[in-house]
Write an enzyme that holds these catalytic residues in place. Structure first.
Site, PDB file in Angstrom:
ATOM      1  N   LYS A   1       1.358   4.193  -3.142  1.00  0.00           N
ATOM      2  CA  LYS A   1       1.178   5.635  -2.975  1.00  0.00           C
ATOM      3  C   LYS A   1       2.463   6.389  -3.316  1.00  0.00           C
ATOM      4  O   LYS A   1       2.417   7.516  -3.837  1.00  0.00           O
ATOM      5  CB  LYS A   1       0.735   5.945  -1.543  1.00  0.00           C
TER       6      LYS A   1
ATOM      7  N   TYR B   1       0.835  -1.202   0.000  1.00  0.00           N
ATOM      8  CA  TYR B   1       0.000   0.000   0.000  1.00  0.00           C
ATOM      9  C   TYR B   1       0.869   1.251   0.000  1.00  0.00           C
ATOM     10  O   TYR B   1       0.664   2.180  -0.791  1.00  0.00           O
ATOM     11  CB  TYR B   1      -0.926  -0.002   1.220  1.00  0.00           C
TER      12      TYR B   1
END
Length: 304
Positions: free
Chosen positions: A217, A213
Site C-alpha cells: 500500500k 501488505y
C-alpha cells in the site's frame, strides 16, 4: 489547494495515536441525500463482495444508471449482481471478467471498456489481497501481494486514465480511486535499499505477512506521488482512500487458527462497519473534487 504533498509529514505513532483517531474519532461524511447519479457509469473492481459490494449498493441507492462489477469469478459476480438487480430494477448492472493477477486479463478488460462504453465517470479500484504466506503469480513470477496491490493496480490505472479522460462528459473530469490503507503509514519496508528493488520482493526471505501488505500500500502512495506530475486534475482526479479497519470483509479470509480468531475478535471491538467503510469510497469519488487529486484520504479527510 492544499494536498497531501503540501502537508507536513505526520510524526504521530501509528499505534495507538493514528489508529485510534481514524477508527473512533473521524466523522463519516456520507453523500447528501439529494445526490443524484443518474446517467453516470461506474466500474468497481472486486465488486462482488465486502466493501466493493457495499459501495455498489450505496452508489445504486443514489440512482446510478450503469454499474460494472469487474470480478475474477463470473459466477460469483453474477450472484452479487442478481442481489443488486433485485433491489435496483432500473439500473443497468453488468459483470465483466477481470483477473488482477493477469496482465493479459487487464489488457482485455481495458480494451472492452474502450470499445463498449460510450461514457465512463468513475472507477473504484477496490480489488486487493492480504497474503499470510509467500506465493508468486505463475505468469509473472512476482509475489502475489505486490503483484495485485501494486503492479497490476498501477498498470490498470495507467490504461484507464486516457479512457476516463475521453469518455467523461466535457468539462467534468473523471474520477479514479484506489483503495488504500492507513497501514501504509506503518510500513517498515525492510528491503527499501535493494537495487534493483522490485525483484527483491520475490525473494521469500524478504516476506513478512504483516509488513508486505503495508508496504504494498505504501508503494501505491509513491506511485500516486509521481503520477500527478503527468496527469491533470482537469482531466482525471486520482486519489487513494483508506476505508479504515472494517469488520466482516474477506480481506482476512486466508487467516487460519488463532490469527483468524484474533482478527474476528479485534474486528468486533475496533472494526468499522461496512456501511461507513464503503462510504469512504463514495466520498472520494463524489464528495471530493479536484482538491483531492494526488491525495491520500483517511478518515474522510486529506492526510499527509
Amino acid at each position: 489547494m492544499v494536498g497531501s504533498k503540501d502537508l507536513e509529514p505526520s510524526n504521530a505513532p501509528f499505534f495507538p495515536n493514528v489508529f485510534f483517531h481514524n477508527q473512533f474519532r473521524a466523522k463519516p461524511q456520507p453523500l447528501p441525500q439529494t445526490t443524484n447519479l443518474s446517467g453516470r457509469v461506474v466500474i468497481i473492481t472486486g465488486g462482488n463482495t465486502g466493501l466493493g459490494f457495499e459501495a455498489s449498493r450505496q452508489l445504486l441507492s443514489f440512482k446510478l444508471s450503469h454499474l460494472i462489477l469487474a470480478v475474477r469469478s463470473l459466477s460469483k459476480g453474477e450472484a452479487a449482481a442478481s442481489q443488486l438487480r433485485a433491489q435496483h430494477k432500473g439500473a443497468n448492472i453488468e459483470v465483466w471478467q477481470l483477473d488482477m493477477s493477469s496482465y493479459d486479463s487487464i489488457r482485455a478488460f481495458t480494451r472492452r471498456v474502450q470499445e463498449q462504453l460510450s461514457r465512463l465517470d468513475i472507477v473504484i479500484l477496490n480489488a486487493g489481497v492480504r497474503k499470510h504466506a509467500f506465493e508468486t503469480v505463475r505468469s509473472t513470477g512476482h509475489e502475489e501481494a505486490i503483484q495485485i496491490n501494486y503492479l497490476s493496480t498501477a498498470f490498470l490505472t495507467i490504461l484507464l486514465l486516457p479512457i476516463l479522460k475521453s469518455k467523461s462528459p466535457a468539462g467534468v473530469p473523471g474520477h479514479l480511486m484506489i483503495a488504500g490503507a492507513a497501514l501504509a503509514l506503518a510500513a517498515k519496508f525492510p528491503n527499501q535499499d535493494a537495487d534493483p528493488l522490485l525483484p527483491s520482493f520475490d525473494n521469500p526471505k524478504t516476506f513478512d505477512p504483516i509488513d508486505r501488505y503495508n508496504t504494498s500500500k505504501l508503494l501505491m502512495h509513491m506511485f500516486l506521488w509521481k503520477l500527478v506530475d503527468y496527469v491533470s486534475a482537469d482531466d482525471v482526479v486520482v486519489n487513494v482512500a483508506d476505508p479504515g479497519f472494517v469488520k466482516g470483509t474477506d480481506l482476512t479470509r486466508e487467516a487460519k487458527g488463532g490469527a483468524k480468531v484474533g482478527a474476528v475478535i479485534f474486528g468486533a471491538i475496533a472494526g468499522r462497519n461496512k456501511k461507513d467503510g464503503a462510504s469512504t469510497y463514495l466520498d472520494a469519488v463524489v464528495n471530493k473534487g479536484k482538491e483531492s487529486h494526488g491525495c491520500f484520504l483517511m478518515g474522510w479527510q486529506i492526510h499527509p
